[in-house]
Design a protein around this motif. Sequence first.
Motif, PDB file in Angstrom:
ATOM      1  N   ILE A   1       0.846  -1.195   0.000  1.00 34.45           N
ATOM      2  CA  ILE A   1       0.000   0.000   0.000  1.00 34.45           C
ATOM      3  C   ILE A   1       0.880   1.243   0.000  1.00 34.45           C
ATOM      4  N   ARG A   2       0.324   2.350  -0.440  1.00 34.41           N
ATOM      5  CA  ARG A   2       1.021   3.620  -0.427  1.00 34.41           C
ATOM      6  C   ARG A   2       0.218   4.592   0.423  1.00 34.41           C
ATOM      7  N   ASP A   3       0.845   5.680   0.846  1.00 33.40           N
ATOM      8  CA  ASP A   3       0.118   6.697   1.613  1.00 33.40           C
ATOM      9  C   ASP A   3      -0.077   7.968   0.795  1.00 33.40           C
ATOM     10  N   VAL A   4       0.158   7.873  -0.532  1.00 30.98           N
ATOM     11  CA  VAL A   4      -0.048   8.996  -1.448  1.00 30.98           C
ATOM     12  C   VAL A   4      -0.783   8.488  -2.684  1.00 30.98           C
ATOM     13  N   TYR A   5      -1.234   9.422  -3.509  1.00 34.93           N
ATOM     14  CA  TYR A   5      -1.761   9.054  -4.820  1.00 34.93           C
ATOM     15  C   TYR A   5      -0.570   8.878  -5.763  1.00 34.93           C
ATOM     16  N   ALA A   6      -0.655   7.904  -6.658  1.00 30.94           N
ATOM     17  CA  ALA A   6       0.416   7.688  -7.634  1.00 30.94           C
ATOM     18  C   ALA A   6      -0.227   7.430  -8.995  1.00 30.94           C
ATOM     19  N   LEU A   7      -0.110   8.405  -9.879  1.00 25.64           N
ATOM     20  CA  LEU A   7      -0.717   8.336 -11.210  1.00 25.64           C
ATOM     21  C   LEU A   7       0.335   7.898 -12.213  1.00 25.64           C
ATOM     22  N   HIS A   8      -0.001   6.893 -13.033  1.00 23.21           N
ATOM     23  CA  HIS A   8       0.936   6.333 -14.005  1.00 23.21           C
ATOM     24  C   HIS A   8       0.387   6.464 -15.417  1.00 23.21           C
ATOM     25  N   TYR A   9       1.307   6.680 -16.360  1.00 20.30           N
ATOM     26  CA  TYR A   9       0.934   6.773 -17.769  1.00 20.30           C
ATOM     27  C   TYR A   9       1.849   5.839 -18.556  1.00 20.30           C
ATOM     28  N   ILE A  10       1.252   4.924 -19.325  1.00 22.11           N
ATOM     29  CA  ILE A  10       2.032   3.924 -20.051  1.00 22.11           C
ATOM     30  C   ILE A  10       2.566   4.535 -21.341  1.00 22.11           C
ATOM     31  N   VAL A  11       3.882   4.574 -21.462  1.00 19.46           N
ATOM     32  CA  VAL A  11       4.528   5.149 -22.642  1.00 19.46           C
ATOM     33  C   VAL A  11       4.629   4.115 -23.751  1.00 19.46           C
ATOM     34  N   ASN A  12       4.971   2.897 -23.385  1.00 18.60           N
ATOM     35  CA  ASN A  12       5.093   1.797 -24.343  1.00 18.60           C
ATOM     36  C   ASN A  12       4.914   0.478 -23.612  1.00 18.60           C
ATOM     37  N   GLY A  13       4.705  -0.575 -24.381  1.00 21.43           N
ATOM     38  CA  GLY A  13       4.646  -1.906 -23.800  1.00 21.43           C
ATOM     39  C   GLY A  13       3.303  -2.259 -23.181  1.00 21.43           C
ATOM     40  N   LYS A  14       3.384  -3.222 -22.236  1.00 23.72           N
ATOM     41  CA  LYS A  14       2.177  -3.823 -21.675  1.00 23.72           C
ATOM     42  C   LYS A  14       2.451  -4.256 -20.239  1.00 23.72           C
ATOM     43  N   GLY A  15       1.453  -4.130 -19.378  1.00 24.74           N
ATOM     44  CA  GLY A  15       1.626  -4.537 -17.987  1.00 24.74           C
ATOM     45  C   GLY A  15       0.293  -4.818 -17.331  1.00 24.74           C
ATOM     46  N   TYR A  16       0.360  -5.162 -16.036  1.00 27.80           N
ATOM     47  CA  TYR A  16      -0.836  -5.590 -15.317  1.00 27.80           C
ATOM     48  C   TYR A  16      -0.915  -4.875 -13.958  1.00 27.80           C
ATOM     49  N   TYR A  17      -2.140  -4.576 -13.581  1.00 23.67           N
ATOM     50  CA  TYR A  17      -2.398  -3.855 -12.332  1.00 23.67           C
ATOM     51  C   TYR A  17      -3.487  -4.596 -11.573  1.00 23.67           C
ATOM     52  N   GLU A  18      -3.160  -5.057 -10.359  1.00 22.66           N
ATOM     53  CA  GLU A  18      -4.109  -5.812  -9.553  1.00 22.66           C
ATOM     54  C   GLU A  18      -4.544  -4.991  -8.345  1.00 22.66           C
ATOM     55  N   ILE A  19      -5.865  -4.862  -8.187  1.00 22.64           N
ATOM     56  CA  ILE A  19      -6.446  -4.137  -7.072  1.00 22.64           C
ATOM     57  C   ILE A  19      -7.873  -4.632  -6.865  1.00 22.64           C
ATOM     58  N   ASN A  20      -8.271  -4.790  -5.606  1.00 19.55           N
ATOM     59  CA  ASN A  20      -9.630  -5.252  -5.278  1.00 19.55           C
ATOM     60  C   ASN A  20      -9.974  -6.571  -5.961  1.00 19.55           C
ATOM     61  N   ASP A  21      -8.985  -7.462  -6.033  1.00 23.75           N
ATOM     62  CA  ASP A  21      -9.174  -8.784  -6.644  1.00 23.75           C
ATOM     63  C   ASP A  21      -9.508  -8.717  -8.131  1.00 23.75           C
ATOM     64  N   VAL A  22      -9.172  -7.619  -8.765  1.00 30.37           N
ATOM     65  CA  VAL A  22      -9.372  -7.464 -10.206  1.00 30.37           C
ATOM     66  C   VAL A  22      -8.021  -7.196 -10.854  1.00 30.37           C
ATOM     67  N   THR A  23      -7.759  -7.844 -11.988  1.00 34.20           N
ATOM     68  CA  THR A  23      -6.523  -7.610 -12.736  1.00 34.20           C
ATOM     69  C   THR A  23      -6.829  -6.840 -14.012  1.00 34.20           C
ATOM     70  N   TYR A  24      -6.179  -5.680 -14.160  1.00 36.50           N
ATOM     71  CA  TYR A  24      -6.357  -4.852 -15.351  1.00 36.50           C
ATOM     72  C   TYR A  24      -5.138  -5.004 -16.252  1.00 36.50           C
ATOM     73  N   THR A  25      -5.368  -5.166 -17.545  1.00 39.73           N
ATOM     74  CA  THR A  25      -4.288  -5.194 -18.532  1.00 39.73           C
ATOM     75  C   THR A  25      -4.168  -3.812 -19.155  1.00 39.73           C
ATOM     76  N   LEU A  26      -2.945  -3.268 -19.154  1.00 42.72           N
ATOM     77  CA  LEU A  26      -2.732  -1.891 -19.603  1.00 42.72           C
ATOM     78  C   LEU A  26      -1.734  -1.828 -20.758  1.00 42.72           C
ATOM     79  N   HIS A  27      -2.017  -0.920 -21.693  1.00 42.87           N
ATOM     80  CA  HIS A  27      -1.186  -0.762 -22.887  1.00 42.87           C
ATOM     81  C   HIS A  27      -0.772   0.697 -23.056  1.00 42.87           C
TER      82      HIS A  27
END
Length: 288
Positions: A42-68
């Motif tokens: 967990i973090r104690d701040v907001y952290a905003l990410h922007y995908i420049v290239n490639g592919k990755g995965y983000y898991e939160i609340n038992d949900v996995t998001y695929t990001l491009h």
Amino acid sequence: MNDPQQIITQQKKSVYFSHVDNPVCTGTGYKAPNLHTWGPGIRDVYALHYIVNGKGYYEINDVTYTLHKGESFIIFPHMEVYYYPDQEEPWEYVWVEFKGAAALHLLSMTRLAPHAPTLPVSPEDLEPLYNVSGSNGNKPFERERSNAKLHVLLTYYMEYFPGERAVHKTDYVISAQEYIESYYWNPDLSVHHVVDFVNINRSYLFRLFKDTTGMSISGYLTAFRVQRACDLLKTTLLSVKTVAYSVGYEDPLYFSKVFKKVTSYNPTEYKSRHTAVINGKEHNSRIP
């Protein structure tokens, strides 16, 4: 005597929300396309990410998001998350961390939320906007500049991914008021200009403005002009003619007529009933 300042203030109490400070930038950076993972944690701040290239995965609340490429995701404070790159096409991204009540206020006007922490491809490349930090961020002007740049970045998310709260009906009224208060000095300013600026149906804006403030748009314009005239008459040595022109009236006689209708005094009487010393001379400022 009617007090135009009181009239304006009373109408604003129900319309304006208190302004908050800029969100506070606490860090920013870039991740190269490697196999680095983060979490679960967990973090104690907001952290905003922007995908420049490639592919990755983000898991939160038992949900996995695929990001491009071109998509975004956010980490909310005190929520367990895990994110990691695709093994074959590891992502490359930029990120910015921030905190503060202003951050929550701005984010509330986007589609980002704990139950919806990702966003689709942006219509504009947002990577350059993530360069919000100064050389080291230790100097006061660098910190303030970083916070301001962060604010600008978040406004792009507000524009491209507006939430339900992004446009509230009172925002139209606020926009109309702010436009009047910026251009009241222009004698050509009309209700038509205000409607064009707010850019909604004329009848709807009239009804909304009246219901929210208790005044018509033209009435608000007049009250604000007279309020500013009162301020100038009380605090400066300007002539009545100059004051009239300064608040949008080219005809001093017509200005005097309007002024008396609102305040019960003509400008000269109003001026004489206020005494203060300005540049060694007696001047107005006793009556509110």
